[in-house]
Design a protein around this motif. Structure first.
Motif, mmCIF file in Angstrom:
data_model
loop_
_atom_site.group_PDB
_atom_site.id
_atom_site.type_symbol
_atom_site.label_atom_id
_atom_site.label_comp_id
_atom_site.label_asym_id
_atom_site.label_seq_id
_atom_site.Cartn_x
_atom_site.Cartn_y
_atom_site.Cartn_z
ATOM 1 N N ILE A 177 17.258 5.395 -0.681
ATOM 2 C CA ILE A 177 16.011 5.764 -0.009
ATOM 3 C C ILE A 177 16.191 7.107 0.671
ATOM 4 O O ILE A 177 17.076 7.294 1.495
ATOM 5 N N SER A 178 15.367 8.016 0.296
ATOM 6 C CA SER A 178 15.335 9.275 1.016
ATOM 7 C C SER A 178 13.877 9.602 1.297
ATOM 8 O O SER A 178 13.443 10.724 1.235
ATOM 9 N N LYS A 179 13.126 8.550 1.538
ATOM 10 C CA LYS A 179 11.704 8.738 1.832
ATOM 11 C C LYS A 179 11.268 7.679 2.846
ATOM 12 O O LYS A 179 12.054 6.826 3.256
ATOM 13 N N PHE A 180 10.033 7.746 3.204
ATOM 14 C CA PHE A 180 9.519 6.863 4.240
ATOM 15 C C PHE A 180 9.431 5.415 3.759
ATOM 16 O O PHE A 180 9.267 5.161 2.570
ATOM 17 N N ASP A 181 9.484 4.533 4.726
ATOM 18 C CA ASP A 181 9.169 3.142 4.484
ATOM 19 C C ASP A 181 7.637 3.046 4.399
ATOM 20 O O ASP A 181 6.946 3.290 5.385
ATOM 21 N N GLU A 182 7.138 2.722 3.231
ATOM 22 C CA GLU A 182 5.690 2.764 3.032
ATOM 23 C C GLU A 182 5.135 1.366 2.813
ATOM 24 O O GLU A 182 5.786 0.525 2.206
ATOM 25 N N PRO A 183 3.921 1.131 3.273
ATOM 26 C CA PRO A 183 3.294 -0.162 2.977
ATOM 27 C C PRO A 183 2.852 -0.226 1.523
ATOM 28 O O PRO A 183 2.795 0.812 0.841
ATOM 29 N N ALA A 184 2.534 -1.406 1.068
ATOM 30 C CA ALA A 184 2.043 -1.565 -0.307
ATOM 31 C C ALA A 184 0.665 -0.917 -0.438
ATOM 32 O O ALA A 184 -0.053 -0.785 0.552
ATOM 33 N N GLY A 185 0.347 -0.510 -1.634
ATOM 34 C CA GLY A 185 -1.002 -0.019 -1.913
ATOM 35 C C GLY A 185 -1.242 1.421 -1.513
ATOM 36 O O GLY A 185 -2.392 1.812 -1.265
ATOM 37 N N MET A 186 -0.170 2.235 -1.455
ATOM 38 C CA MET A 186 -0.360 3.645 -1.100
ATOM 39 C C MET A 186 -1.143 4.354 -2.205
ATOM 40 O O MET A 186 -0.911 4.150 -3.390
ATOM 41 N N VAL A 187 -2.064 5.207 -1.790
ATOM 42 C CA VAL A 187 -2.884 5.989 -2.722
ATOM 43 C C VAL A 187 -2.554 7.465 -2.503
ATOM 44 O O VAL A 187 -2.409 7.908 -1.370
ATOM 45 N N THR A 188 -2.408 8.200 -3.608
ATOM 46 C CA THR A 188 -2.142 9.631 -3.506
ATOM 47 C C THR A 188 -3.399 10.400 -3.871
ATOM 48 O O THR A 188 -3.995 10.167 -4.928
ATOM 49 N N THR A 189 -3.808 11.309 -2.997
ATOM 50 C CA THR A 189 -5.003 12.106 -3.273
ATOM 51 C C THR A 189 -4.613 13.350 -4.062
ATOM 52 O O THR A 189 -3.426 13.642 -4.259
ATOM 53 N N ALA A 190 -5.612 14.108 -4.470
ATOM 54 C CA ALA A 190 -5.359 15.300 -5.283
ATOM 55 C C ALA A 190 -4.503 16.317 -4.542
ATOM 56 O O ALA A 190 -3.736 17.067 -5.157
ATOM 57 N N SER A 191 -4.604 16.346 -3.236
ATOM 58 C CA SER A 191 -3.840 17.332 -2.455
ATOM 59 C C SER A 191 -2.380 16.927 -2.282
ATOM 60 O O SER A 191 -1.556 17.739 -1.879
ATOM 61 N N GLY A 192 -2.063 15.667 -2.546
ATOM 62 C CA GLY A 192 -0.705 15.168 -2.320
ATOM 63 C C GLY A 192 -0.591 14.295 -1.095
ATOM 64 O O GLY A 192 0.468 13.713 -0.815
ATOM 65 N N LEU A 193 -1.671 14.172 -0.339
ATOM 66 C CA LEU A 193 -1.665 13.252 0.793
ATOM 67 C C LEU A 193 -1.541 11.829 0.271
ATOM 68 O O LEU A 193 -2.189 11.468 -0.714
ATOM 69 N N ARG A 194 -0.710 11.030 0.929
ATOM 70 C CA ARG A 194 -0.600 9.616 0.562
ATOM 71 C C ARG A 194 -1.104 8.777 1.725
ATOM 72 O O ARG A 194 -0.815 9.079 2.877
ATOM 73 N N TYR A 195 -1.860 7.738 1.402
ATOM 74 C CA TYR A 195 -2.384 6.912 2.491
ATOM 75 C C TYR A 195 -2.557 5.475 2.022
ATOM 76 O O TYR A 195 -2.681 5.194 0.821
ATOM 77 N N ALA A 196 -2.579 4.590 2.999
ATOM 78 C CA ALA A 196 -2.901 3.182 2.737
ATOM 79 C C ALA A 196 -3.589 2.644 3.972
ATOM 80 O O ALA A 196 -3.155 2.916 5.096
ATOM 81 N N ILE A 197 -4.665 1.923 3.753
ATOM 82 C CA ILE A 197 -5.356 1.282 4.875
ATOM 83 C C ILE A 197 -4.700 -0.077 5.086
ATOM 84 O O ILE A 197 -4.713 -0.925 4.204
ATOM 85 N N THR A 198 -4.120 -0.262 6.238
ATOM 86 C CA THR A 198 -3.355 -1.477 6.493
ATOM 87 C C THR A 198 -4.185 -2.559 7.155
ATOM 88 O O THR A 198 -3.842 -3.721 7.148
ATOM 89 N N ARG A 199 -5.278 -2.153 7.763
ATOM 90 C CA ARG A 199 -6.233 -3.153 8.265
ATOM 91 C C ARG A 199 -7.613 -2.514 8.244
ATOM 92 O O ARG A 199 -7.804 -1.438 8.807
ATOM 93 N N GLN A 200 -8.547 -3.169 7.602
ATOM 94 C CA GLN A 200 -9.875 -2.583 7.471
ATOM 95 C C GLN A 200 -10.703 -2.812 8.717
ATOM 96 O O GLN A 200 -10.741 -3.921 9.266
ATOM 97 N N GLY A 201 -11.371 -1.763 9.146
ATOM 98 C CA GLY A 201 -12.322 -1.884 10.230
ATOM 99 C C GLY A 201 -13.700 -2.211 9.680
ATOM 100 O O GLY A 201 -13.893 -2.309 8.475
ATOM 101 N N THR A 202 -14.643 -2.363 10.553
ATOM 102 C CA THR A 202 -15.993 -2.730 10.118
ATOM 103 C C THR A 202 -17.002 -1.635 10.428
ATOM 104 O O THR A 202 -18.189 -1.810 10.173
ATOM 105 N N GLY A 203 -16.522 -0.522 10.983
ATOM 106 C CA GLY A 203 -17.438 0.547 11.364
ATOM 107 C C GLY A 203 -17.736 1.485 10.212
ATOM 108 O O GLY A 203 -17.262 1.310 9.092
ATOM 109 N N PRO A 204 -18.529 2.516 10.512
ATOM 110 C CA PRO A 204 -18.905 3.470 9.463
ATOM 111 C C PRO A 204 -17.777 4.439 9.120
ATOM 112 O O PRO A 204 -16.811 4.588 9.885
ATOM 113 N N LEU A 205 -17.922 5.089 7.990
ATOM 114 C CA LEU A 205 -16.957 6.087 7.548
ATOM 115 C C LEU A 205 -17.046 7.322 8.453
ATOM 116 O O LEU A 205 -18.140 7.748 8.816
#
Lengths: 296, 556
Positions: A177-205
């Motif tokens: 391992i030479s990278k972060f401990d990441e949660p399951a379901g990471m998504v990579t955007t076109a820019s290279g940002l990686r993200y995962a929503i670990t708990r969904q909220g109920t509010g607006p975007l």
């Protein structure tokens, strides 16, 4: 009998010392954190993530296995072993972790007896375990033979395992391992940002131009926490899309709904780039655990 | 594309049919009766986004609930992709087997022309506040109204409907608990105590309200309150609602994936002794549950033994294959069905809530197809209060009679916080089953493998020894099963195997044929009888499971 010259003795000791140093260096290469390569390994379901933490020296090794199943379940299983090939080390075990498919539990006295040995100049760690498994009809003794084999470049660890009750060998491949401990379901955007929503909220975007109130904790790849609004107990407020924050935040928070908790892995070019900033070295990818509290 | 005249003809036809259907009142949802001669067919679109086709779909499903409150008049045609896709052929089955003639109402306008008379008005939900949909559904059941968003108001008024409630802007900025508390104060006194609707499942911009027709027909309170104890206010309110329901009440729908887990939700419901009928996507409940088996059909099982039969176990491995997920997501229709004994888990509630679907699936059973039942819906017995258990067992026994079922299946997920072994049962629960079902042939337990085993008076209580994951490679499965046979060396060995989801029958046959020690594949009733006659398993309960204190266990 003729005495060996002091010079020869010194040379001999030096050679032994060099061999020992080389062996110690080889053993040290086992040390670190290892992430399973699911595609190359025997299936580990229901677990969807497995990591090994290994600390080894000439006399002993500690192998900590971290298994994770979604967000709900994780277990850590520690095996301590003397590596002289003789000493039997007793390790407590609670659950039989290798599968949920079969009705097999840890039986007997809930201990496993382990011996270890370095083979092939320290490139292979052999671990043998004896324990009792409890199946439908009661306890059954089982002998498990494992070899931890390090690749020449030191970046791949292959674990071969045999059980006395099973004809099929099991193979588990891990990468250093030479990278972060990441949660399951990471998504990579076109820019290279990686993200995962670990708990969904109920509010607006969240929308550009809105004033966001957020909590965050930032860490470096080595696990160093460099900043946290939670530690300060003061949420951070900024206007989305106005370049008040690093580009990775402007992009990342625009993906979140109010109430969302998420992990953002921001590459250096979307963070501070080549510029060192306080505790953050140059060219550092950053991990943020964030929560979008409010958007006005 | 349809012409105006076509639509007009269609609308006129619908009006005529409505007049024909109106007097034929004979049933209410959940009480199957004879099939109608005619019914309407209302298609909905394959888009469930609030900002997409949900408003229109929701209005139509709600209209179905109003129209079907006292008779099965409307069948909603869901898209092919809908979750209960194995029900897709059902419409044709109603037509061919029951002789129902369907008239299609192609547009919301045509549907309102035919069915608007079942509504006393309309209620408006707020597209910007998702929970307002659930409040609107609650109001619609109480006020007998269609549910519309802003865009559908002109259509509702075109059909002479008056505004009865308007939630636009009313809940802006409010939390879910504030919104649902308002709905409670306003409507709860008029809501059913027999049914609650949990409109969970998908979250965010999507809602899949298949069960909305039942909610409106029953005048049920509709919500998606959290069962996660961390959400203190919602959790407390959730419990407040459950505590006021009748002991025999049903909770219909599903939990919100955004708020809690299945385990948390069903455990909480079970702790009040209430049963769950899933899911929120359950379609056409008001239609299916008012039409019983066709007149010349009798549901029968392929029984092999009785409680009193005498069997003689041999020294071999007995393998029993149980397919859950009703008919196994397509396995039932595979050509290999009938080649080996297969046991199909079918809910005891089928005869009440979807008799025609039961009939459609089971009319062509083979001697190798055996049906097994269990308690109603999703219910975790470990969480059920002791004083509610006898009543639930009585109900289970009664419901098994029309299904010709004589074996019981149990699944308890209430302790899922632990990593392994959470499908085991404590002795007190096993005791309750033996006390409550003395006449069944035996019991099976689990989902994943478990090790709760017992035998009393010839009744075996056996847990799954193996969980057949559809994704696990065949070689690994064969190695797993072979290892189980070696870990259990005494013969007879009773190997109960849970076949999950989309495993094909052919794959199962291939696995069985590849085993080094050939087992005899058995129907469940005989399997349990053999195990009850000559048990070789160790009696165990959950209480004896190691505590696992050395593990770092995190629960959500």
């Amino acid at each position: 009998m003729k005495m060996k010259s002091p010079r020869l003795l010194a040379a001999g000791f030096l050679a032994l010392a060099l061999v020992a140093t080389a062996a110690a260096d080889t053993l040290a290469r086992f040390n670190g954190h290892w992430q399973i390569d699911l595609a190359k390994s025997t299936p580990i379901r229901p677990w969807n993530e497995a990591r090994l933490d290994i600390k080894a020296d000439a006399d002993s090794a500690q192998i900590v296995r971290h298994l994770r199943w979604g967000l709900e379940r994780k277990v850590d299983d520690t095996t301590n072993v003397k590596t002289d090939g003789h000493t039997v080390t007793a390790n407590p075990v609670g659950y039989w972790l290798d599968t949920w498919y079969t009705n097999v539990y840890i039986g007997g006295d809930h201990q496993k007896q382990v011996t270890g040995e370095w083979l092939d100049g320290g490139r292979v760690l052999k671990v043998e375990s004896r324990l009792a498994l409890e199946a439908q009809q009661g306890d059954h003794p089982v002998h498990i033979y494992e070899e931890y084999r390090l690749s020449p470049d030191g970046n791949t660890l292959t674990v071969f395992a045999l059980r006395s009750t099973r004809d099929q060998a099991m193979t588990y491949v891990f990468h250093r391992i030479s990278k972060f401990d990441e949660p399951a379901g990471m998504v990579t955007t076109a820019s290279g940002l990686r993200y995962a929503i670990t708990r969904q909220g109920t509010g607006p975007l969240a929308k550009p131009g809105q004033i966001l109130t957020v909590h965050y904790t930032g860490t470096l790849v080595d696990g160093t926490q460099f900043d946290s609004s939670r530690s300060r107990q003061t949420p951070y407020i900024f206007t989305l899309g106005r370049r008040q924050v690093i580009p990775g935040w402007d992009e990342g928070f625009a993906l979140l709904h109010v109430g969302d908790q998420a992990v953002l892995i921001v590459p250096p070019e979307l963070a501070y780039g080549k510029t060192a900033r306080g505790p953050i070295p140059a060219n550092s990818p950053l991990k943020f655990e964030v929560e979008l509290l409010e958007a006005k | 594309m349809k012409t105006f005249s076509t639509r007009l003809l269609s609308a006129l036809g619908a009006l005529v049919l409505a007049a024909v259907l109106a007097p034929s009142l004979h049933a209410v949802p959940g009480h199957p009766g004879p099939a109608p001669k005619e019914a309407y067919l209302v298609p909905v679109k394959d888009n469930w986004e609030i900002t997409g086709a949900l408003p229109e779909n929701l209005m139509l499903i709600g209209l179905q609930g109003l129209a079907n409150t006292d008779a099965p008049r409307v069948y909603v045609e869901y898209p092919e992709t809908w979750h209960f896709h194995d029900f897709n052929p059902l419409k044709d089955f109603y037509a061919t087997r029951y002789g129902i003639k369907f008239t299609r109402l192609d547009t919301p306008d045509v549907a309102l022309t035919a069915l608007g008379k079942f509504a006393k008005g309309y209620v408006v939900w707020d597209r910007k506040v998702r929970p307002s949909i659930n409040v609107a559904l609650t109001a619609a059941g109480v006020l007998r109204a269609v549910v519309v968003d802003e865009s559908l108001i002109p259509l509702a008024e075109k059909h002479g409907l008056k505004k009865l409630a308007d939630f636009r802007g009313q809940f802006t900025g409010q939390t879910d608990i504030q919104i649902y508390r308002w709905a409670y104060d306003k409507y709860w006194k008029d809501c059913s105590r027999d049914y609650l609707i949990w409109m969970g499942g998908a979250a965010g911009n999507v809602m899949e309200p298949g069960v909305a027709d039942l909610g409106i027909a029953f005048g049920a309170f509709v919500t998606d309150l959290s069962a996660n104890p961390k959400d203190k206010e919602e959790f407390a309110f959730h419990k407040e609602l459950l505590a006021q329901m009748k002991p025999t009440a049903w909770i219909m729908g599903w939990h919100s994936y955004a708020k809690d887990t299945e385990g948390q939700w069903v455990t909480l419901t079970s702790s009040y002794g209430l049963k769950v009928i899933g899911l929120n996507t359950f379609p056409n409940g008001t239609f299916m549950s008012q039409i019983g088996f066709s007149p010349d059909f009798k549901f029968t099982n392929s029984n092999h033994v009785t409680r009193q039969s005498v069997v003689k176990p041999e020294n071999k491995v007995y393998l029993c294959l149980v397919q859950s997920d009703s008919m196994g997501i397509g396995a039932w229709t595979q050509p290999e069905r009938g080649q080996i004994p297969y046991n199909w888990e079918v809910g005891v509630d089928g005869a009440q809530w979807y008799p025609a679907a039961m009939e459609m699936f089971t009319k062509d059973k083979t001697p190798n197809d055996f049906f097994i039942g269990g308690q109603s819906g999703y219910m975790y017995p470990s969480a059920v209060p002791a004083d509610r258990f006898p009543g639930l067992m009585k109900e289970m026994n009664e419901r098994m009679v029309p299904m010709d079922q004589h074996t019981v299946t149990i699944m308890d997920h209430s302790d899922r916080g632990i990593p392994i072994g959470y499908f085991d049962l404590p002795k007190r629960v096993v005791d309750q089953y033996y006390a409550g079902a003395p006449d069944v042939i035996g019991f099976i337990n689990g989902y994943a493998a478990a090790h709760t085993f017992d035998v009393r008076n010839g009744q075996a209580f056996i847990s799954y020894d193996y969980y057949l994951d559809e994704h696990r490679p065949q070689a690994d499965v064969v190695a797993d099963l072979d290892e189980l046979m070696r870990l259990n060396p005494v013969r007879p060995y009773y190997l109960l195997l849970h076949v999950r989801e989309s495993n094909s029958i052919k794959r199962v046959i291939d696995i069985v044929n590849a085993l080094p020690e050939k087992p005899e594949v058995m129907p469940l009733d005989t399997f349990l009888k053999l195990a009850g006659t000559k048990p070789t398993f160790k009696v165990r309960y959950k209480d004896e499971r190691p505590s696992g204190q050395s593990w770092d266990v995190q629960t959500q």
